[in-house]
Design an enzyme around this catalytic site. Sequence first.
Site, short mmCIF file in Angstrom:
data_model
loop_
_atom_site.label_atom_id
_atom_site.label_comp_id
_atom_site.label_asym_id
_atom_site.label_seq_id
_atom_site.Cartn_x
_atom_site.Cartn_y
_atom_site.Cartn_z
N LYS A 192 28.92 137.20 57.67
CA LYS A 192 29.29 135.98 56.96
C LYS A 192 30.21 135.15 57.85
O LYS A 192 31.28 135.60 58.24
CB LYS A 192 30.00 136.33 55.65
CG LYS A 192 30.56 135.13 54.88
CD LYS A 192 31.36 135.57 53.67
CE LYS A 192 32.08 134.41 53.00
NZ LYS A 192 32.94 134.85 51.88
N ASP A 197 36.64 127.86 53.71
CA ASP A 197 36.14 127.93 52.34
C ASP A 197 37.09 127.25 51.38
O ASP A 197 38.11 127.83 50.98
CB ASP A 197 35.93 129.40 51.93
CG ASP A 197 35.36 129.52 50.53
OD1 ASP A 197 34.81 128.53 50.02
OD2 ASP A 197 35.46 130.62 49.96
N LYS A 204 39.34 126.14 45.14
CA LYS A 204 40.40 127.12 45.11
C LYS A 204 41.75 126.44 44.91
O LYS A 204 41.92 125.27 45.27
CB LYS A 204 40.45 127.89 46.44
CG LYS A 204 39.25 128.75 46.75
CD LYS A 204 39.41 129.40 48.12
CE LYS A 204 38.23 130.27 48.48
NZ LYS A 204 38.17 131.51 47.68
N ASP A 215 37.48 133.42 56.49
CA ASP A 215 36.25 133.72 55.78
C ASP A 215 35.05 133.88 56.70
O ASP A 215 33.94 134.06 56.23
CB ASP A 215 35.97 132.65 54.71
CG ASP A 215 35.41 133.24 53.43
OD1 ASP A 215 35.49 134.47 53.27
OD2 ASP A 215 34.89 132.47 52.61
N ASP A 274 32.17 128.81 44.73
CA ASP A 274 33.09 129.64 45.50
C ASP A 274 32.52 131.03 45.73
O ASP A 274 33.14 131.86 46.40
CB ASP A 274 34.44 129.73 44.79
CG ASP A 274 35.55 130.25 45.71
OD1 ASP A 274 35.40 130.12 46.95
OD2 ASP A 274 36.55 130.77 45.20
N GLU A 276 30.01 131.56 47.61
CA GLU A 276 29.09 131.03 48.62
C GLU A 276 28.68 132.06 49.66
O GLU A 276 27.62 131.97 50.27
CB GLU A 276 29.72 129.82 49.32
CG GLU A 276 30.65 130.11 50.48
CD GLU A 276 31.89 130.92 50.12
OE1 GLU A 276 32.37 131.66 50.98
OE2 GLU A 276 32.38 130.79 48.97
N ARG A 278 27.70 135.15 49.45
CA ARG A 278 26.46 135.88 49.16
C ARG A 278 25.23 134.98 49.31
O ARG A 278 24.14 135.46 49.59
CB ARG A 278 26.54 136.49 47.76
CG ARG A 278 26.65 135.49 46.63
CD ARG A 278 27.20 136.11 45.36
NE ARG A 278 28.64 136.36 45.47
CZ ARG A 278 29.37 136.90 44.48
NH1 ARG A 278 28.79 137.22 43.33
NH2 ARG A 278 30.66 137.09 44.63
#
Length: 425
Positions: A192, A197, A204, A215, A274, A276, A278
């Site tokens: 990933k 993010d 967030k 991230d 959020d 995202e 996956r």
Amino acid sequence: MTELMKVSLTKEAPAAHWGKADVTFQNDLAAIHLQGGDELRQIQKAARKLRSQGITSLSLEGELWDLHSQWAFAQGFATAKSNSDIRWTGDEATQAELKNRLDSASFARQLINETPENLAPVKLAILAAHWLSEIGGEKVTYRIIEGAELLEEKWVGIHAVGRGSERPPAMLELDYNPLGDDAPVSVALVGKGITFDSGGYSIKASEGMLGMKCDMGGASTVTAALGLAMKQGLNKRVKLFLCCAENLISGHAYKLGDILTYKNGVSVEVVNTDAEGRLVLADGLQAASETGASLIIDAATLTGAALMAVGTNYNAIFSPKSEVLAMAQAKAAEVGERVWPLPLDPWHREMCPSAYADTANSRPMKGGGAGGASNAAGFLWHFVTPEANWLHMDLASAFADTSNSLWAAGGTTHGVLTIAALLQD
């Protein structure tokens, strides 16, 4: 006094006037007093104490140091602000392995700690590809798919998550093939690579967004692990897929209620922008499955639920196959890292239902509801070929928001050694 402080290990208790101190000093010598139990943890804590006192250069000396204890010390001694100078001890093979580990960990740590402005998705892909090419030479080939090209090749998840940014999303496809010709792919790695993010429209809070340069920890972890394994003489074909994007808000950003139909036909309703990670990993796992690799490993800073379950000293692992979990636990133990399995049963695939699509990317509640880490793994399972041995690593221990007794603030690289060991198996 010599130029470098010397650091030794001892199993003797400190002199009475030191009380219960685990580190004592005499002239230019610091002694770490091992007290039984988890000695590697004690060494890493002692290294943090020495570094917090402003020490940046030292020499490890004495007979008790081995590969694992020296590496534990190096992990505690590292910081985000400056490189440390550690003079290793031991034979040539031990020192060579420590150098390879440090080179690989430093690369990963530098990526994780880089500012989001300086690490766009395409740049992350380029840096990873160039570093691995420097190690592997002609054994490494790669291509970077970016922007609208992602849609042309049906990588809809990476494109959707990254389209809100002015800087295009990208997928790195990299092939390390030391065997030549059309050798079979033994392992496929997926990382990933969300370079920042914001949470998208499921935005967030400021304190939760501050550390989100981390991230892309999964991408840096699998890249560093492959690089380390290559330095160690890896002699099998491995493919690497990095799923790189910025999750930002704009008039072009993906929205709650959108439905993405993936290359394998699975449709996904977006109920949380959020969640995202996956969505981008779904593309990477399909690409990995297409290689025919017998082992697929993905790594991601995926869920807060994993962090709540295992804390910051373990990485959570998931697999439908108990033998894969056992192998990962054994390899982690061999290299002094910590992993812990969390549940993944067939019914976890159905734990994010949708009235409009085959599945949703989460549950419409805070944190994805109970069992959020397992539900996320269940979502990913939709995109893995049934024949493969699949290991999902939720990197709860890849980043420290603030310094603690074991780690300086920033990237930890915890997980790199485990994946490198799995590659060598």
